[in-house]
Structure formats: C-alpha cells, structure tokens
Design a protein around this motif. Structure first.
Motif, PDB file in Angstrom:
ATOM      1  N   GLU A 539       0.838  19.284  12.944  1.00 46.45           N
ATOM      2  CA  GLU A 539       2.008  18.786  13.654  1.00 46.45           C
ATOM      3  C   GLU A 539       1.567  18.222  14.997  1.00 46.45           C
ATOM      4  O   GLU A 539       0.661  18.767  15.636  1.00 46.45           O
ATOM      5  CB  GLU A 539       3.035  19.914  13.872  1.00 46.45           C
ATOM      6  CG  GLU A 539       3.574  20.512  12.574  1.00 46.45           C
ATOM      7  CD  GLU A 539       4.542  21.669  12.842  1.00 46.45           C
ATOM      8  OE1 GLU A 539       4.850  21.913  14.033  1.00 46.45           O
ATOM      9  OE2 GLU A 539       4.960  22.315  11.873  1.00 46.45           O
ATOM     10  N   GLY A 540       2.227  17.154  15.422  1.00 41.48           N
ATOM     11  CA  GLY A 540       1.809  16.457  16.627  1.00 41.48           C
ATOM     12  C   GLY A 540       2.457  16.949  17.899  1.00 41.48           C
ATOM     13  O   GLY A 540       3.010  16.148  18.666  1.00 41.48           O
ATOM     14  N   LEU A 581      -7.693   4.783  22.207  1.00 44.42           N
ATOM     15  CA  LEU A 581      -6.312   4.383  21.915  1.00 44.42           C
ATOM     16  C   LEU A 581      -5.544   4.033  23.186  1.00 44.42           C
ATOM     17  O   LEU A 581      -4.440   3.471  23.112  1.00 44.42           O
ATOM     18  CB  LEU A 581      -5.587   5.515  21.172  1.00 44.42           C
ATOM     19  CG  LEU A 581      -6.114   5.820  19.761  1.00 44.42           C
ATOM     20  CD1 LEU A 581      -5.419   7.046  19.186  1.00 44.42           C
ATOM     21  CD2 LEU A 581      -5.911   4.628  18.852  1.00 44.42           C
ATOM     22  N   GLU A 582      -6.127   4.364  24.336  1.00 40.78           N
ATOM     23  CA  GLU A 582      -5.544   4.018  25.641  1.00 40.78           C
ATOM     24  C   GLU A 582      -4.074   4.451  25.759  1.00 40.78           C
ATOM     25  O   GLU A 582      -3.230   3.732  26.262  1.00 40.78           O
ATOM     26  CB  GLU A 582      -5.688   2.513  25.896  1.00 40.78           C
ATOM     27  CG  GLU A 582      -7.146   2.067  25.948  1.00 40.78           C
ATOM     28  CD  GLU A 582      -7.312   0.595  26.231  1.00 40.78           C
ATOM     29  OE1 GLU A 582      -6.301  -0.144  26.155  1.00 40.78           O
ATOM     30  OE2 GLU A 582      -8.442   0.179  26.531  1.00 40.78           O
ATOM     31  N   GLY A 583      -3.789   5.646  25.237  1.00 37.11           N
ATOM     32  CA  GLY A 583      -2.454   6.228  25.370  1.00 37.11           C
ATOM     33  C   GLY A 583      -1.517   5.944  24.213  1.00 37.11           C
ATOM     34  O   GLY A 583      -0.441   6.546  24.130  1.00 37.11           O
ATOM     35  N   LYS A 584      -1.911   5.046  23.300  1.00 32.16           N
ATOM     36  CA  LYS A 584      -1.047   4.734  22.167  1.00 32.16           C
ATOM     37  C   LYS A 584      -0.898   5.958  21.268  1.00 32.16           C
ATOM     38  O   LYS A 584      -1.873   6.534  20.807  1.00 32.16           O
ATOM     39  CB  LYS A 584      -1.636   3.569  21.365  1.00 32.16           C
ATOM     40  CG  LYS A 584      -0.797   3.163  20.167  1.00 32.16           C
ATOM     41  CD  LYS A 584      -1.465   2.042  19.375  1.00 32.16           C
ATOM     42  CE  LYS A 584      -0.649   1.674  18.141  1.00 32.16           C
ATOM     43  NZ  LYS A 584      -1.317   0.617  17.336  1.00 32.16           N
ATOM     44  N   GLY A 585       0.333   6.344  21.005  1.00 28.96           N
ATOM     45  CA  GLY A 585       0.603   7.494  20.143  1.00 28.96           C
ATOM     46  C   GLY A 585       0.674   8.816  20.897  1.00 28.96           C
ATOM     47  O   GLY A 585       0.856   9.861  20.288  1.00 28.96           O
ATOM     48  N   PHE A 586       0.544   8.783  22.239  1.00 24.98           N
ATOM     49  CA  PHE A 586       0.579  10.005  23.040  1.00 24.98           C
ATOM     50  C   PHE A 586       1.722   9.941  24.054  1.00 24.98           C
ATOM     51  O   PHE A 586       1.968   8.891  24.657  1.00 24.98           O
ATOM     52  CB  PHE A 586      -0.737  10.208  23.786  1.00 24.98           C
ATOM     53  CG  PHE A 586      -1.919  10.451  22.897  1.00 24.98           C
ATOM     54  CD1 PHE A 586      -2.292  11.730  22.538  1.00 24.98           C
ATOM     55  CD2 PHE A 586      -2.663   9.387  22.401  1.00 24.98           C
ATOM     56  CE1 PHE A 586      -3.374  11.968  21.718  1.00 24.98           C
ATOM     57  CE2 PHE A 586      -3.759   9.600  21.580  1.00 24.98           C
ATOM     58  CZ  PHE A 586      -4.106  10.901  21.236  1.00 24.98           C
ATOM     59  N   ASP A 606       1.031  11.305  17.834  1.00 25.11           N
ATOM     60  CA  ASP A 606       1.278  10.829  16.472  1.00 25.11           C
ATOM     61  C   ASP A 606      -0.015  10.939  15.666  1.00 25.11           C
ATOM     62  O   ASP A 606      -0.962  10.175  15.878  1.00 25.11           O
ATOM     63  CB  ASP A 606       1.766   9.381  16.502  1.00 25.11           C
ATOM     64  CG  ASP A 606       2.263   8.903  15.140  1.00 25.11           C
ATOM     65  OD1 ASP A 606       1.824   9.465  14.121  1.00 25.11           O
ATOM     66  OD2 ASP A 606       3.072   7.962  15.101  1.00 25.11           O
ATOM     67  N   ILE A 607      -0.049  11.903  14.762  1.00 25.60           N
ATOM     68  CA  ILE A 607      -1.254  12.137  13.958  1.00 25.60           C
ATOM     69  C   ILE A 607      -1.611  10.914  13.131  1.00 25.60           C
ATOM     70  O   ILE A 607      -2.794  10.539  13.012  1.00 25.60           O
ATOM     71  CB  ILE A 607      -1.052  13.369  13.050  1.00 25.60           C
ATOM     72  CG1 ILE A 607      -0.937  14.637  13.907  1.00 25.60           C
ATOM     73  CG2 ILE A 607      -2.202  13.509  12.054  1.00 25.60           C
ATOM     74  CD1 ILE A 607      -0.643  15.895  13.118  1.00 25.60           C
ATOM     75  N   GLU A 608      -0.623  10.252  12.556  1.00 29.14           N
ATOM     76  CA  GLU A 608      -0.903   9.089  11.710  1.00 29.14           C
ATOM     77  C   GLU A 608      -1.498   7.940  12.509  1.00 29.14           C
ATOM     78  O   GLU A 608      -2.365   7.214  12.019  1.00 29.14           O
ATOM     79  CB  GLU A 608       0.384   8.630  10.994  1.00 29.14           C
ATOM     80  CG  GLU A 608       0.869   9.589   9.929  1.00 29.14           C
ATOM     81  CD  GLU A 608      -0.213   9.918   8.903  1.00 29.14           C
ATOM     82  OE1 GLU A 608      -0.885   8.963   8.436  1.00 29.14           O
ATOM     83  OE2 GLU A 608      -0.406  11.103   8.593  1.00 29.14           O
ATOM     84  N   THR A 609      -1.041   7.742  13.743  1.00 29.01           N
ATOM     85  CA  THR A 609      -1.608   6.684  14.597  1.00 29.01           C
ATOM     86  C   THR A 609      -3.093   6.935  14.835  1.00 29.01           C
ATOM     87  O   THR A 609      -3.910   6.006  14.789  1.00 29.01           O
ATOM     88  CB  THR A 609      -0.863   6.634  15.950  1.00 29.01           C
ATOM     89  OG1 THR A 609       0.500   6.276  15.715  1.00 29.01           O
ATOM     90  CG2 THR A 609      -1.504   5.616  16.874  1.00 29.01           C
ATOM     91  N   ILE A 610      -3.448   8.193  15.075  1.00 32.87           N
ATOM     92  CA  ILE A 610      -4.858   8.544  15.298  1.00 32.87           C
ATOM     93  C   ILE A 610      -5.673   8.291  14.039  1.00 32.87           C
ATOM     94  O   ILE A 610      -6.754   7.687  14.081  1.00 32.87           O
ATOM     95  CB  ILE A 610      -4.980  10.012  15.734  1.00 32.87           C
ATOM     96  CG1 ILE A 610      -4.275  10.226  17.074  1.00 32.87           C
ATOM     97  CG2 ILE A 610      -6.443  10.440  15.828  1.00 32.87           C
ATOM     98  CD1 ILE A 610      -4.184  11.683  17.511  1.00 32.87           C
ATOM     99  N   GLY A 614      -8.761   5.321  12.661  1.00 34.81           N
ATOM    100  CA  GLY A 614     -10.077   5.727  12.176  1.00 34.81           C
ATOM    101  C   GLY A 614     -10.719   6.855  12.952  1.00 34.81           C
ATOM    102  O   GLY A 614     -11.928   7.067  12.846  1.00 34.81           O
ATOM    103  N   TYR A 615      -9.933   7.612  13.739  1.00 33.60           N
ATOM    104  CA  TYR A 615     -10.495   8.686  14.549  1.00 33.60           C
ATOM    105  C   TYR A 615     -10.134  10.050  13.960  1.00 33.60           C
ATOM    106  O   TYR A 615      -9.019  10.247  13.458  1.00 33.60           O
ATOM    107  CB  TYR A 615      -9.985   8.606  15.987  1.00 33.60           C
ATOM    108  CG  TYR A 615     -10.332   7.308  16.668  1.00 33.60           C
ATOM    109  CD1 TYR A 615     -11.664   6.911  16.819  1.00 33.60           C
ATOM    110  CD2 TYR A 615      -9.338   6.465  17.154  1.00 33.60           C
ATOM    111  CE1 TYR A 615     -11.991   5.713  17.425  1.00 33.60           C
ATOM    112  CE2 TYR A 615      -9.658   5.257  17.771  1.00 33.60           C
ATOM    113  CZ  TYR A 615     -10.982   4.891  17.902  1.00 33.60           C
ATOM    114  OH  TYR A 615     -11.298   3.713  18.505  1.00 33.60           O
ATOM    115  N   PRO A 616     -11.062  11.026  14.033  1.00 42.83           N
ATOM    116  CA  PRO A 616     -10.732  12.379  13.582  1.00 42.83           C
ATOM    117  C   PRO A 616      -9.653  12.969  14.478  1.00 42.83           C
ATOM    118  O   PRO A 616      -9.641  12.732  15.686  1.00 42.83           O
ATOM    119  CB  PRO A 616     -12.062  13.127  13.739  1.00 42.83           C
ATOM    120  CG  PRO A 616     -13.112  12.067  13.830  1.00 42.83           C
ATOM    121  CD  PRO A 616     -12.452  10.890  14.465  1.00 42.83           C
ATOM    122  N   VAL A 617      -8.763  13.753  13.896  1.00 40.61           N
ATOM    123  CA  VAL A 617      -7.675  14.356  14.680  1.00 40.61           C
ATOM    124  C   VAL A 617      -8.032  15.776  15.119  1.00 40.61           C
ATOM    125  O   VAL A 617      -7.285  16.417  15.827  1.00 40.61           O
ATOM    126  CB  VAL A 617      -6.368  14.341  13.853  1.00 40.61           C
ATOM    127  CG1 VAL A 617      -6.398  15.411  12.765  1.00 40.61           C
ATOM    128  CG2 VAL A 617      -5.147  14.502  14.745  1.00 40.61           C
TER     129      VAL A 617
END
Length: 653
Positions: A539-540, A581-586, A606-610, A614-617
């Motif tokens: 969960e994010g 990601l420069e803050g995208k999804g956070f 946002d887990i899916e954005t990460i 292509g980055y490990p969550v």
C-alpha cells in the motif's frame, strides 16, 4: 555558517577544486561528482572529513556517502563552491565523458543484465536442486537417486522443470525486455520481440544441431516464393536477443523523433517492432548466433585445450579484478552461451567464478580473524566474509581486500590455484547458480568430489596466505598507513539513555518485511548507511514509525529522516533510484521540523508509478546512528506486516 560549511570546503578542495568538477548532484545518501580528472580526488583526505561515511567510483561518477543529511550538505557545498547542481540523470550523462568506449559498453551490458540476474540465480538453484534429486545416487537408497525411489520427489523434480525452462529457454524474452527498459523505450514491445524469438512455431535452438539441413529447408522455413527464411528459434541465446532488442529500441527512438505525436501510438510501435523482427530472423539472429558460438568456442578451447590448466589459473586469478571493473557481467552471457552450445549443456566457467568468490571470502575471513578484537574492523570484515561465501563479493572487495591489498592478492592466488585444478579435473556446472559455497548445487554430479577439493583449496590457501603476508609484512603498507592515520574520536553525547535501554520502532508501511541485505542497492544492502530491514510495500502510505521530529524531508518526497524522542535516527527511503521521478507519484503530508506521533501520515506514494518507471519499490527502514543504537528485527524474516505493528527494537549501546 552552515552546518557543513567547513566539511563542504574541505571536500571541494579534496576533489581538486571547483575547476575539477564537471557536474555534481545528490541522491538520498550520496554526493555524486563527475570529475574532469579523477586522479586529483584525494580519497584519503576525503575519508577523514567527519561528515563523510565512505567513497566509491561507479559508472564514471565519484560518489561520496554522506547519509540522510545529504540535502543540507549539498546546499552548503553549493554555497561554498558556487557550483550549480544538475539532475542525477544529467550527472550520469556527463559521467560518460569519463568512460572510454569499452567502459561504456560494459556499463550498458551491466545495466541490461543486472535486472535479470535474480531470475538466472533462481534458475540455477532450481537446476541445482533437481541435480541432487535426479543425479546423485545415495548408498542408503541402494545406489539409486531420490526420484527413482520416491514418487513425491519425482513429481517435485518434474514440476520444477517448469520454472527452470521458463528462465533459461525463454531467456531472450528477459533480455529484450531489459534492453528496452535500459533504453527507455516501450517494454511490452521488447517482451513481444523476445517471445517472437522463442515461439513454439520455430525450430527449438536445442534441436538445430540434430536436425539436417534438408529437413530445415523443407519443414522449418517461411516460404515467400522467390526466397525463404529459416524458422529457427533462439532459446537460451544471449547475443541474438541483445542485438534484436537494441535494434528495436533504436528504431523506436528514431521514429519517435520523426512521427507526429498525434499518430505516434499507431505508427511508432508498428514501424519499430516489425523491422526489428525481420532483422532478428534474417540478419541479427544468425550473426549473433555465429558470434556467440565463436565466443563460446574460444572459451571452450581454453577450458578443454592442451593448456587448459593455464587458462584456469589465469581466469581464476583475474576474475576478482574483473568484478572491480564491472567486466565480470560478460561472463554471465558467456556461461549461458556455453550451456546452449556444448553437447553436454554444461559450463566449466561457472565453477571457477564460485571458487573466486570463496577465495576472496577466505582472504577477508583471515583479516577478520586477525582483527576480531577490533570492533570497528570486525563489524565490517565478518559480514563481508559471509557475503562473499554466499556469492556477493563486493563488500569483501571494496570494504577490505582491495583497501588493504594483501588479502586481495592472497585471494587471487588461491582462486588461481583452484581454477587450475578445476580445469584440470574438467569440473562442469549444469547452470549458472549462486556463487560461493552454495555453488556446489549447480555442479554436475559426476564432478562433485573434484569440486569439493577445489573448494578446500579456495578456502585454505587464501586464508593461510593472508596470515603469512601480514606476519611477514608483505604488501601491508596500505593497512599500516591507515592505522597510523586513524583519526576517529569518540564524541561525547549528553542525555543519552542508559546502555541496554530498548525502544520500539513501529512499521511505517504495510507489506512484506525482508532482510536489508536483499536490497538491490549495495550501499543499503551492505549497511553502509545504517542497519535495519527492507519492506516491500503493498500500500502506498507511509506513516510515522516513532514519536519524534522530521529531521529531513527530501524535495522529491521519496525519502524522509526522523529523530525519535529517544534519540534514534531513522531513514526511510521509498523505492530505489526514485529520486529520478523528481516527486512524481509522491505527496508529503508533513514538512521538515514537524513533530509527529506514531501512525501520523507522512508520505503518500503511487506504487504503480514507481513500477512503471522501472524502479524497485522496496523500501529500506534503517537506523543511521547505529554506533549508539543496535537495531534488531522483530520476528522472523521474511514476514507480512501492517502499519503500526512492531518492526524493530533499537537498543542503546
């Protein structure tokens, strides 16, 4: 005066001054420099700067480990240097100027193969386990194998071939996917291309050698009337898949620049995939197959020729230096090619890699034995030795052996002798497996005893040589100088709890808790930043694990530092390389300096954005002042956990 102004000035001078810095950036824990002349960096002086926890060079970047205060340090460095920072990706791009063409190719290969190595290792473990089930006769079973006397284990053995085949036969799918991931192009197209190289409609690559040219011409071609194209599969082939994936990515990049965005969704995938597929089956595949066979032929000649003992000695001795340069990633491709091309579908290269891991582990184990009463050295060297024995040598190499030289040389000599014996005995592995001591699981059963002999040599010789070199003062100058210059002083801290006092750290996430050593980033995995655990969130939502103050909140919202009311310093880093990601999804719900209570919402992500980027969550939760507090995981790992449940205990030491 800034908190780190003096340290920043010292660092600027130690890296060669402003005129030697091409670019500088930072991530959650490190300053990343691109230096015009890396030789001007005075590592010895840099290591003495109080704020610095270590240095290393990777992919053309000189990286200085600071810790969770790196944003503050970075601001002070910018102020005293007058150097404007760049993004992490821009720094990476600038770093390429410090790499020669060979290094750039090796860096690309490393970044392509690294994501698929876990699957290859799992496949090796599976094949190693199946090797024991079906290939080892036991006296207590009347000289029969386990599968011959047990229906259950026969079924298990048969079932395990399913993932084993998926990993190795369909390896091109993983390679073409990883190429598109590395190149920043459409990953699903890479997967489709890979499937098109191993489709059941094609003649399986393993069956080509046993199929006559006449049969191929009759039954395994696409007939276009005035010409035909062979319908040959590329199961387990590395180079054809690599070339095909690169052609797909470069075609997509080419068409993206030339096709209007309004119709790009239609034409770019079509004009990229179809030509790449045609090239793969007409030009690149056959060429790659030929190159792969050529490489495997040369290596096989070395492994089986009249001077194979010399080849084994040289490869065994030089594999550890290859790890340092990053060139060792090529051996995965060569091993895979050997398994695909040889009649026995085995490789003699992998046993020597496992032996090299063991030898470097023995060198650092001897160093630990000599320094076991030195707490600072012991806490570095013992985990490094264990890691090397389990197949991961970077902590041993960079933490001890290369640093002090003589354990490194002892390991090279030991692995050289073990490699000589391995090729002399013609030891073969059925697959790539886990390196180090567990490497025996990948060894073909008929070569188990010779391999154990080689293992004994790889353990004993480096250990004995390391002790001898130290006693005889051979190649010990680096260690002696470092001990003379040891400047570390204990800093008194007031109002700390009594020794032995224990504090609870709650889980800030819901998900699965794993050992920190499994982190993909070696800085976290090796505990350089601190010790703790790794959480794979489901969960994010990140909440406060302690009552305390937000000491650091990164501008990109991907990491946060806290100091508990009891003095425990924590760093929570959401995902790996997510600074890109420069803050995208956070989304942050607190600011730096806020006081929080356990369970207060800190960051939503946002887990899916990460994942789509292509980055490990996976998220490290670590105690950074580990000299004051000993963190211990609560319960057995891995396990499922919910926000607010007990995660760690931090004991005052």
């Amino acid at each position: 005066m800034g908190k780190f102004e003096k340290d920043a000035k010292d660092l600027l001078a130690a890296v060669g001054g402003k005129e030697n810095v091409s670019a500088v950036s930072h991530c959650a824990t490190r300053m990343r420099f691109v230096l015009k002349d890396t030789k001007k960096a005075d590592v010895k002086t840099i290591d003495k700067i109080p704020a610095v926890k270590g240095t290393f060079t990777n992919a053309g970047q000189f990286q200085v480990i600071i810790g969770n205060d790196v944003p503050i340090f970075y601001n002070d460095f910018s102020a005293v240097s007058g150097i404007e920072g760049v993004s992490k990706e821009a720094a990476k791009s600038a770093a390429k100027s410090n790499q020669n063409p060979i290094q750039r190719v090796m860096t690309m290969l490393a970044e392509i193969f690294t994501p698929i190595i876990p699957a290859i290792i799992v496949g090796g473990l599976i094949l190693g386990f199946r090797n024991i089930l079906e290939g080892v006769p036991f006296d207590f079973l009347g000289g029969k194998t386990i599968v011959e006397v047990s229906t259950f284990w026969s079924g298990v053995n048969h079932f395990l071939w399913l993932p084993g085949e998926a990993i190795f036969h369909f390896l091109p799918v993983g390679i073409t996917w990883s190429v598109t991931r590395k190149m920043g192009t459409t990953q699903i197209l890479g997967i489709v291309l890979g499937i098109s190289l191993v489709s059941p409609q094609l003649l399986n690559a393993y069956a080509v050698s046993s199929t006559s040219a006449a049969e191929i011409a009759k039954d395994w071609v696409w007939d276009f009337g005035f010409f035909t194209v062979n319908r040959i599969g590329y199961q387990a082939q590395v180079i054809p898949a690599l070339l095909a994936g690169l052609s797909l990515s470069y075609l997509e990049i080419f068409w993206r620049k030339r096709i209007p965005e309004v119709v790009s969704m239609i034409f770019v995938p079509f004009l990229s995939l179809i030509p790449a597929l045609i090239l793969a089956h007409t030009v690149l595949g056959p060429i790659g197959w030929t190159i792969g066979k050529g490489i495997s032929f040369v290596v096989l000649a070395g492994l089986t020729g009249p001077v194979k003992w010399l080849f084994g000695a040289i490869f065994g001795a030089l594999y550890a230096p290859l790890v340092i340069t990053g060139l060792h990633h090529m051996t995965n491709a060569i091993d895979t090619q050997l398994i695909a091309d040889t009649a026995t579908h085995t490789t003699g290269l992998w046993p020597m890699i496992a032996l090299s891991n063991i030898a470097q582990g023995s060198g650092v184990l001897a160093y630990y034995w000599m320094n076991r009463k030195n707490e600072r050295e012991a806490e570095i060297s013992l985990p490094a030795a264990i890691s090397a024995y389990l197949g991961v040598t970077e902590p041993a190499l960079f933490g001890v052996n290369v640093k002090y030289v003589y354990p490194f040389v002892a390991g090279m000599i030991g692995s050289g002798i073990a490699g000589l014996l391995s090729t002399t005995f013609n030891v073969q592995a059925n697959s790539i497996g886990v390196g180090g001591l567990p490497g025996f699981m990948a060894i073909n059963t008929k070569y188990m005893i010779p391999f154990f002999v080689c293992m004994a040599v790889a353990i004993a010789v480096p250990f004995a040589l390391t002790l001898f070199f130290r006693k005889a003062s051979i190649m010990t100058k680096a260690e002696d100088e470092m001990k003379e210059d040891d400047f570390a002083e204990a800093t008194p801290v007031a109002d700390l709890p009594a020794v032995g006092t224990t504090f609870d750290v709650k889980s800030p996430l819901t998900g699965q808790v794993k050992p920190l050593s499994e982190a993909v980033d070696p800085v976290f995995a090796q505990g350089v930043m601190g010790t703790g655990v790794l959480v794979l969130p489901s969960e994010g939502e990140l909440v406060a694990p302690v009552d305390g103050v937000v000491s650091v909140l990164f501008p990109t919202k991907h990491a946060i530092g806290l100091v508990s009311d009891d003095g425990v310093e924590l760093l929570v880093h959401i995902g790996m390389d997510t600074v890109n990601l420069e803050g995208k999804g956070f989304e942050a719900h607190v600011k730096q300096g806020d006081h929080v209570k356990v369970g207060d919402k800190l960051i939503s992500f946002d887990i899916e954005t990460i994942k789509e980027a292509g980055y490990p969550v996976e998220t490290p939760v670590i105690v950074t002042n580990q000299n004051d507090y000993q963190p211990d995981a609560v319960g057995t790992l891995p396990r499922e956990i919910k926000r607010g449940e007990d995660l760690l205990t931090a004991s005052k030491i």
